[in-house]
Enzyme design. Structure first.
Site, short mmCIF file in Angstrom:
data_model
loop_
_atom_site.label_atom_id
_atom_site.label_comp_id
_atom_site.label_asym_id
_atom_site.label_seq_id
_atom_site.Cartn_x
_atom_site.Cartn_y
_atom_site.Cartn_z
N LYS A 11 0.84 -1.20 0.00
CA LYS A 11 0.00 0.00 0.00
C LYS A 11 0.88 1.26 0.00
O LYS A 11 0.59 2.22 -0.69
CB LYS A 11 -0.94 -0.02 1.21
CG LYS A 11 -2.03 -1.08 1.06
CD LYS A 11 -2.78 -1.36 2.36
CE LYS A 11 -3.66 -2.61 2.16
NZ LYS A 11 -4.31 -3.07 3.39
N GLN B 265 -4.76 -1.93 9.63
CA GLN B 265 -4.50 -3.20 8.94
C GLN B 265 -5.06 -4.38 9.76
O GLN B 265 -4.78 -4.51 10.94
CB GLN B 265 -2.98 -3.37 8.73
CG GLN B 265 -2.60 -4.60 7.94
CD GLN B 265 -3.15 -4.58 6.51
OE1 GLN B 265 -3.10 -3.57 5.81
NE2 GLN B 265 -3.69 -5.71 6.07
N ASP C 280 -11.20 2.13 3.73
CA ASP C 280 -11.44 0.69 3.52
C ASP C 280 -12.92 0.41 3.27
O ASP C 280 -13.27 -0.67 2.78
CB ASP C 280 -10.98 -0.11 4.75
CG ASP C 280 -9.65 -0.82 4.53
OD1 ASP C 280 -9.27 -1.00 3.35
OD2 ASP C 280 -9.01 -1.20 5.53
#
Ligand code: NAP
Length: 282
Positions: A52, A96, A119
């Site tokens: 990322k 994460q 997200d």
């Protein structure tokens, strides 16, 4: 032979578009910043976070990594998220997953501001998607919509069967395909006569996490097959939920693994980061 849907190439196009938008924003003095919170030292999570960060670097997005020790208490993690919510220089926040077992991931996701939830996992983002309001969409299903659009696959009025009903793939995928005017069926482990169900599909989307499960017997002649699976075969090699060699001759179009859905997820995360600017300023 089926048309191969090249996710690597399409993800590259999206990253280049994002790069262009980030450059245009920068001329106006606007910087795009993604904060990534990593708790503990899970090796797979470290690889995902690094990927990322690399994508951010390519696009010109500032990435800020916050690394916390494995034993971080829930309250401390919530405080980190709260501070990032309140920091005006941060546009997107990503925690994460998976988190260490003692932490409550649902509570952490709920703590992220829906305006920074790149997200798309926050209940408000999920609700907004289901009633057609602006908000972030989970990156993998959003990436599949881009794959379909950019490959010229028609969705309107077509039968779409999604196998898998997870909160991050199957369910949002169903909402997105409804928005595309497909007739949607979501199948799961309790579905009876799965082959009969999947053979109705003009568009079959598989997200079950079982290597090479879907053989040609599950695929209607000429169907478009989108494989979300990121599985390992008997030799430890990356493969999808679809038995590609067996199903490809029957399909009309198909995504490979690797190089299909996988690269789209990070590309859509980058897109969500630039979209956050619009959401935060409207
Ligand atoms: P998940 O949370 O484990 O959910 C799996 C789903 O598949 C569940 O709904 C389960 O049904 C269903 N299922 C399992 N076995 C089945 C069977 N034999 N027949 C019918 N349905 C079955 O999985 P996920 O997180 O959605 O991930 C699915 C796959 O996508 C995995 O391979 C994962 O690695 C991959 N993935 C890839 C990306 C990417 O970036 N490309 C992103 C996310 C996920 P029940 O609900 O009834 O248990």
């Amino acid at each position: 032979m089926a048309e191969l849907i090249n996710g690597k190439e399409i993800a590259g196009q999206i990253r280049d578009e994002v790069k262009g938008t980030v450059a245009a924003l920068s001329v106006r003095g606007i910087r795009v910043t993604l904060a990534v919170v990593l708790v503990g030292e899970d090796p797979a999570s470290q690889v995902y976070v690094r990927n990322k960060e690399k994508a951010c670097e390519y696009c010109g997005i500032v990435s800020r990594r916050i690394t916390l020790p494995e034993q971080t208490p829930q309250e401390e993690l919530l405080k980190v998220v709260k501070d990032l919510n309140e920091d005006p220089s941060v546009n997107g926040i990503l925690v994460q997953l998976p988190l260490p077992r003692h932490l409550d991931a649902d509570e952490v996701i709920r703590a992220i501001s829906p305006l920074k939830d790149v997200d798309g996992f926050h209940p408000q983002s999920v609700g907004a998607l289901s009633i057609g309001l602006p908000g972030f969409t989970s990156c993998t299903p959003a990436g599949i919509i881009e794959l379909l659009h950019r490959s010229g696959i028609k969705t309107d009025g077509r039968e779409c069967v999604i196998v898998g009903r997870s909160n991050i793939v199957g369910k949002p995928m169903g909402m997105l395909m409804l928005r595309e005017n497909a007739t949607v069926t979501i199948a799961h482990s309790h579905t009876k006569n799965l082959q009969e169900v999947t053979r109705r599909a003009d568009i079959l989307i598989t997200a079950i996490g079982k290597p090479k499960f879907f053989t040609r017997d599950y695929v209607k002649e000429g169907a478009c097959v989108i494989d979300c699976g990121m599985d390992r075969d008997e030799n430890g090699k990356l493969c999808g939920d679809v038995d590609f060699a067996d199903a490809e001759p029957v399909a009309g179009a198909i995504t490979p693994v690797p190089g299909g859905v996988g690269p789209m997820t990070v590309a859509m995360l980058m897109k969500n980061c630039v979209d956050s600017i619009v959401l935060q300023r409207s």
